[in-house]
Design a protein around this motif. Structure first.
Motif, PDB file in Angstrom:
ATOM      1  N   ALA A  77       0.845  -1.196   0.000  1.00 60.38           N
ATOM      2  CA  ALA A  77       0.000   0.000   0.000  1.00 60.38           C
ATOM      3  C   ALA A  77       0.878   1.242   0.000  1.00 60.38           C
ATOM      4  O   ALA A  77       2.094   1.173   0.191  1.00 60.38           O
ATOM      5  N   LYS A  78       0.257   2.381  -0.214  1.00 63.37           N
ATOM      6  CA  LYS A  78       0.954   3.662  -0.148  1.00 63.37           C
ATOM      7  C   LYS A  78       0.043   4.699   0.474  1.00 63.37           C
ATOM      8  O   LYS A  78      -1.182   4.523   0.547  1.00 63.37           O
ATOM      9  N   VAL A  79       0.651   5.803   0.904  1.00 64.97           N
ATOM     10  CA  VAL A  79      -0.101   6.896   1.518  1.00 64.97           C
ATOM     11  C   VAL A  79      -0.271   7.997   0.487  1.00 64.97           C
ATOM     12  O   VAL A  79       0.700   8.431  -0.144  1.00 64.97           O
ATOM     13  N   THR A  80      -1.496   8.449   0.309  1.00 66.78           N
ATOM     14  CA  THR A  80      -1.761   9.533  -0.635  1.00 66.78           C
ATOM     15  C   THR A  80      -1.595  10.878   0.055  1.00 66.78           C
ATOM     16  O   THR A  80      -1.349  10.955   1.264  1.00 66.78           O
ATOM     17  N   GLY A  81      -1.751  11.951  -0.729  1.00 66.50           N
ATOM     18  CA  GLY A  81      -1.597  13.296  -0.180  1.00 66.50           C
ATOM     19  C   GLY A  81      -2.617  13.632   0.878  1.00 66.50           C
ATOM     20  O   GLY A  81      -2.403  14.519   1.702  1.00 66.50           O
ATOM     21  N   LYS A  82      -3.752  12.943   0.896  1.00 69.56           N
ATOM     22  CA  LYS A  82      -4.797  13.196   1.890  1.00 69.56           C
ATOM     23  C   LYS A  82      -4.619  12.343   3.139  1.00 69.56           C
ATOM     24  O   LYS A  82      -5.550  12.198   3.941  1.00 69.56           O
ATOM     25  N   ASN A  83      -3.444  11.763   3.267  1.00 67.03           N
ATOM     26  CA  ASN A  83      -3.126  10.926   4.418  1.00 67.03           C
ATOM     27  C   ASN A  83      -4.056   9.713   4.512  1.00 67.03           C
ATOM     28  O   ASN A  83      -4.443   9.284   5.597  1.00 67.03           O
ATOM     29  N   THR A  84      -4.427   9.197   3.363  1.00 61.47           N
ATOM     30  CA  THR A  84      -5.219   7.976   3.310  1.00 61.47           C
ATOM     31  C   THR A  84      -4.380   6.871   2.662  1.00 61.47           C
ATOM     32  O   THR A  84      -3.459   7.141   1.881  1.00 61.47           O
ATOM     33  N   TYR A  85      -4.728   5.656   2.980  1.00 59.68           N
ATOM     34  CA  TYR A  85      -3.970   4.507   2.500  1.00 59.68           C
ATOM     35  C   TYR A  85      -4.725   3.836   1.358  1.00 59.68           C
ATOM     36  O   TYR A  85      -5.920   3.558   1.469  1.00 59.68           O
TER      37      TYR A  85
END
Length: 502
Positions: free
Chosen positions: A337-345
């Motif tokens: 997984a990765k973290v997006t700019g909105k701090n969501t996974y």
């Protein structure tokens, strides 16, 4: 000289004992305290008991501990693992200093103090801590901990076997330690761990050193260790962890599939860390690897366990699948997984490789998941290294090996897995460049490079496989291979068909 059948003299007992065993243990101490502690009858009984023990046991001295081992049982003592015990003592010593510093800092903050304790400072107050050795056998490790590590409150040396518990008690008494300090306990290791899950009963340090896999004990251990406590784990089942012969067994124990590669011993460390991480995450806890070592026929890791529901969410980003080419053995990792700019996974899009290898057109084996975040805390390793440098062979009999391993680990790049020069050269059927030549080429291309403690001749680098194969193509231009000896469908022929691009 035979003993008198009814009333042996002190002289007869001593001569008889010395004739049976040159290194008659504790003889001088017995003689010294002979007149002060015992009456005549008690003296005779005590020496008869010692002579009997002399016939039944061998005495093994390791560190500051001297341990009785049954002469008819060779399973209990493994001198190869002395390095394991030495490095464990050093790790617990450094952890205990950090533990005291953190507790002192918290205590000062509660009082309104803004003092920030640096890693090199010495706390004005020390805190005691508890240790559980879940599978103690003879009690050697626990007794060494008790005699060589300061500020221990008490140690529980647990074993399921009643004979082992009796031997632990004998060794505790023999080393003149209190049975309240080193407490021999008969019980199933899993049951003991689960009985100490509640906050007041947790252990500050838990040591798991089983014969084989530690998998059955991991779930209980991540719950029974104190907040910020130290979890020390050994696994000796490297046939499962490092090879592709028993993937089903490795998956059953650790929830991961191993793949064949020269990096297999580091992969074993990362599989075990993945198992610890996923087990701790169930209880909103995360692991912080301090030191992870591949040693001889086993792996040994030291991790801290802390409660942190927010950090647990990062576990998928620290865990990856592994793709290994069946032809040229190029490997690639892909996080889950990765973290997006909105701090969501969000899940990763994949796979990152094509259906066939871009270098040799062979298929891939898929392994994992494995832990691909840091496996060492360099500040912790540095403090360990400084501590070992200040010590000597009397403190740690494996002193020089500890220095060597910790020095290599200090220089290791924080990059998953590694290459082996001989294996790369073998793929291309060429002579192997020297380690210095290859590393210089990597550095000249602007990439980082280091060795790995897990294998001699290993290379850790952030250079992609395309750059590594290009370096070998350039090397082969200076040191040609005989192409007629290479099969048509060989990975070597397909890789060497391309001219160097760099």
């Amino acid at each position: 000289m035979p003993l008198h059948p009814t009333h042996p003299t002190l002289y007869q007992i001593i001569i008889c004992a010395r004739s049976r065993e040159k290194n008659f243990f504790k003889l001088n101490l017995v003689i010294k305290n002979w007149q002060t502690k015992f009456s005549t009858s008690n003296r005779i009984r005590s020496l008869e008991k010692i002579v009997k023990m002399d016939n039944e046991f061998n005495v093994i001295t390791e560190g500051k501990a001297s341990i009785l081992f049954p002469k008819n049982n060779k399973v209990f003592y493994n001198n190869v693992q002395q390095f394991n015990r030495d490095i464990s003592i050093a790790a617990i010593k450094i952890w205990s200093k950090i533990f005291s510093e953190e507790k002192l800092n918290k205590a000062q903050q509660k009082k309104g103090s803004d003092i920030n304790i640096q890693s090199s400072s010495k706390p004005s107050k020390t805190y005691t801590f508890t240790i559980l050795e879940a599978l103690a056998a003879s009690g050697l490790r626990s007794i060494r901990y008790a005699k060589e590590i300061p500020n221990i409150k008490y140690i529980i040396a647990n074993d399921l076997d009643l004979d082992a518990v009796d031997l632990i008690n004998k060794n505790v008494e023999y080393n003149e330690l209190s049975k309240d300090f080193v407490r021999a306990n008969q019980g199933d290791a899993c049951s003991v761990l689960y009985q100490h899950r509640s906050f007041p009963d947790r252990f500050d340090v838990i040591d798991l050193d089983p014969y084989g896999t530690a998998a059955p004990f991991i779930d209980g251990a991540v719950q029974a260790v104190e907040e910020g406590g130290l979890l020390c784990v050994t696994c000796t089942d490297l046939a499962n962890l490092t090879g592709s012969n028993y993937p089903e067994k490795c998956y059953a124990n650790y929830g991961s599939i191993p793949v064949k590669g020269e990096f297999c011993h580091e992969m074993a460390l990362r599989i075990l860390l993945h198992t610890l991480s996923t087990s701790a995450a169930k209880y909103r806890r995360r692991i912080i690897p301090l030191l992870c070592c591949s040693i001889d026929f086993y792996i040994r890791i030291f991790v801290r366990v802390v409660t942190s529901p927010v950090e647990v969410k990062n576990n998928p980003c620290k865990t990856s699948m592994l793709y290994v080419c069946t032809g040229c053995h190029s490997y690639y990792t892909q996080p889950l997984a990765k973290v997006t700019g909105k701090n969501t996974y969000v899940p990763m899009v994949g796979p990152i490789v094509n259906n066939s290898c871009e270098h040799c057109e062979n298929k891939f084996h898929v392994g994992g998941p494995i832990w691909t975040h840091s496996i060492h805390d360099k500040q912790f390793v540095l403090r360990m290294l400084e501590h070992v440098k200040e010590s000597n062979n009397e403190t740690y009999q494996t002193h020089s090996r500890m220095l060597g391993m910790l020095s290599v680990i200090m220089e290791e790049l924080d990059i998953p897995l590694f290459h082996n020069l001989s294996a790369l050269a073998g793929t291309l059927h060429c002579t192997s460049p020297s380690l210095k030549t290859f590393c210089s080429a990597i550095l000249n291309k602007g990439y980082k490079v280091s060795a790995s403690h897990a294998m001699a001749g290993s290379v850790k680098t952030d250079a992609p496989m395309s750059v590594i194969w290009d370096i070998f193509r350039s090397w082969i231009q200076l040191h040609p291979v005989t192409m007629k000896n290479i099969k048509e469908n060989s990975p070597a022929r397909k890789i060497l068909a391309i001219e160097p691009r760099l």
